[in-house]
Design a protein around this motif. Sequence first.
Motif, short mmCIF file in Angstrom:
data_model
loop_
_atom_site.label_atom_id
_atom_site.label_comp_id
_atom_site.label_asym_id
_atom_site.label_seq_id
_atom_site.Cartn_x
_atom_site.Cartn_y
_atom_site.Cartn_z
N LEU A 17 0.84 -1.19 0.00
CA LEU A 17 0.00 0.00 0.00
C LEU A 17 0.87 1.24 0.00
CD1 LEU A 17 -2.56 -1.02 2.78
CD2 LEU A 17 -2.86 -1.25 0.31
N LEU A 18 0.43 2.27 -0.72
CA LEU A 18 1.07 3.58 -0.66
C LEU A 18 0.24 4.50 0.22
CD1 LEU A 18 3.26 5.57 -1.70
CD2 LEU A 18 1.65 6.18 -3.54
N ALA A 62 0.17 -6.28 5.61
CA ALA A 62 0.46 -5.42 4.46
C ALA A 62 1.80 -4.71 4.65
CB ALA A 62 -0.65 -4.41 4.24
N GLU A 63 2.42 -4.38 3.53
CA GLU A 63 3.62 -3.56 3.53
C GLU A 63 3.22 -2.15 3.11
OE1 GLU A 63 7.82 -3.19 0.99
OE2 GLU A 63 6.54 -4.97 0.81
N VAL A 64 3.64 -1.14 3.85
CA VAL A 64 3.28 0.24 3.56
C VAL A 64 4.50 1.01 3.09
CG1 VAL A 64 2.45 2.42 4.54
CG2 VAL A 64 1.35 0.27 5.17
N GLU A 65 4.38 1.64 1.93
CA GLU A 65 5.41 2.54 1.43
C GLU A 65 4.87 3.96 1.55
OE1 GLU A 65 7.56 1.47 -2.04
OE2 GLU A 65 6.86 -0.61 -1.96
N LEU A 66 5.77 4.91 1.73
CA LEU A 66 5.34 6.28 2.03
C LEU A 66 5.74 7.25 0.93
CD1 LEU A 66 6.26 6.52 5.82
CD2 LEU A 66 4.02 6.02 4.80
N LEU A 271 -7.17 6.81 1.84
CA LEU A 271 -5.84 7.03 2.39
C LEU A 271 -4.82 6.01 1.92
CD1 LEU A 271 -6.98 7.88 6.02
CD2 LEU A 271 -5.95 9.49 4.40
N THR A 272 -5.22 5.09 1.02
CA THR A 272 -4.31 4.03 0.58
C THR A 272 -4.44 3.80 -0.92
OG1 THR A 272 -5.93 2.25 0.93
CG2 THR A 272 -4.52 2.84 2.80
N LEU A 273 -3.35 3.38 -1.54
CA LEU A 273 -3.35 2.94 -2.94
C LEU A 273 -2.70 1.58 -2.99
CD1 LEU A 273 -3.79 3.61 -6.02
CD2 LEU A 273 -1.38 4.32 -6.01
N ARG A 274 -3.37 0.60 -3.61
CA ARG A 274 -2.79 -0.73 -3.76
C ARG A 274 -1.69 -0.68 -4.82
NH1 ARG A 274 -5.23 -5.49 -1.39
NH2 ARG A 274 -3.60 -6.59 -2.51
N LEU A 275 -0.46 -0.93 -4.40
CA LEU A 275 0.67 -0.92 -5.32
C LEU A 275 0.86 -2.25 -6.02
CD1 LEU A 275 3.21 1.05 -3.13
CD2 LEU A 275 1.96 1.90 -5.13
N ASP A 276 0.28 -3.32 -5.45
CA ASP A 276 0.35 -4.61 -6.11
C ASP A 276 -0.82 -4.78 -7.07
OD1 ASP A 276 -1.27 -4.54 -3.87
OD2 ASP A 276 -0.92 -6.60 -3.29
N GLY A 277 -1.56 -3.71 -7.29
CA GLY A 277 -2.60 -3.71 -8.31
C GLY A 277 -3.98 -3.92 -7.76
#
Length: 290
Positions: A17-18, A62-66, A271-277
């Motif tokens: 997640l971003l 989940a893994e969170v990137e900022l 508040l989140t964007l799925r980076l794995d699609g």
Amino acid sequence: MATPTMPPDPRGPRPRLLMCPPDHFGIEYEINPWMDVTQGSDAAIARRQWQALREAVVALGAEVELLEPAAGLPDLVFTANAGLVFRGLFLPSRFRFGVRQGESPLFERWAREHGFEVVPLPEGMYFEGAGDALFCGETLFAGYRFRSDVRGHQWVGERLGVSVLPLELVDPRFYHLDTCFCPIAPDAAIYYPGAFDEYGRSVIRDQVPRLAEVSAEEAASFSCNAVVVGRTVVLNRGAPKLAATLGAMGFDTRPLEFSEFIKSGGSAKCLTLRLDGEEAAAWKSSPAAG
């Protein structure tokens, strides 16, 4: 000495997640019915609520990137509106309102620096990313009228080679699709019927076998704007009926407070964007597919 490698996680790859810290979040303009510059928001409470969401999704695996926050862009915190991720592609948003258009270069730069192929939409189209474009199974459900337009969704579908179902949003309070529709599995979704016209409701009912319908009262607490990690749905506190429905469907719920972000028209999903699609491929290797 060789560095030992970790064995693969039997649950599949971790969701990514971003998120963007709310350092500069506030109500500085009004572009939806929830926003009131005279009411404002409490920065300290917003920080605690954002941090609680981050901690909750990390605890769920989940893994969170900022993304680094930027002054003058109070809605940068709503990373769901950055664009749409599909496998290795990032389709950046083209915002309808000028006050948000300054976000796009930052989102695009972040995506390029992190290995995504950035594919901008043609000029003259409006598209607000995962705020208005959500996969349920292999179909892209696409909200339009208040922010995104049909031409943008059609272009996205053609570029990605996926089926797109445009859904007209009819209640300005639910100006993005993710405020009233939330896929929770390839064959299941949360939705608020009152946000759609009769045709949209019929499309959703025909295409999604399992639906958790939300009442008008609970929809107004942004209960549809949820984050799904595995079989757990993180949503705004104040939706006991939806929580009971989801429990009967085999999902756990994690209620949290998002009062400060609701003042701006957003909640957990925003508040989140799925980076794995957002696409179905993400579910095929996820506990939620079971």
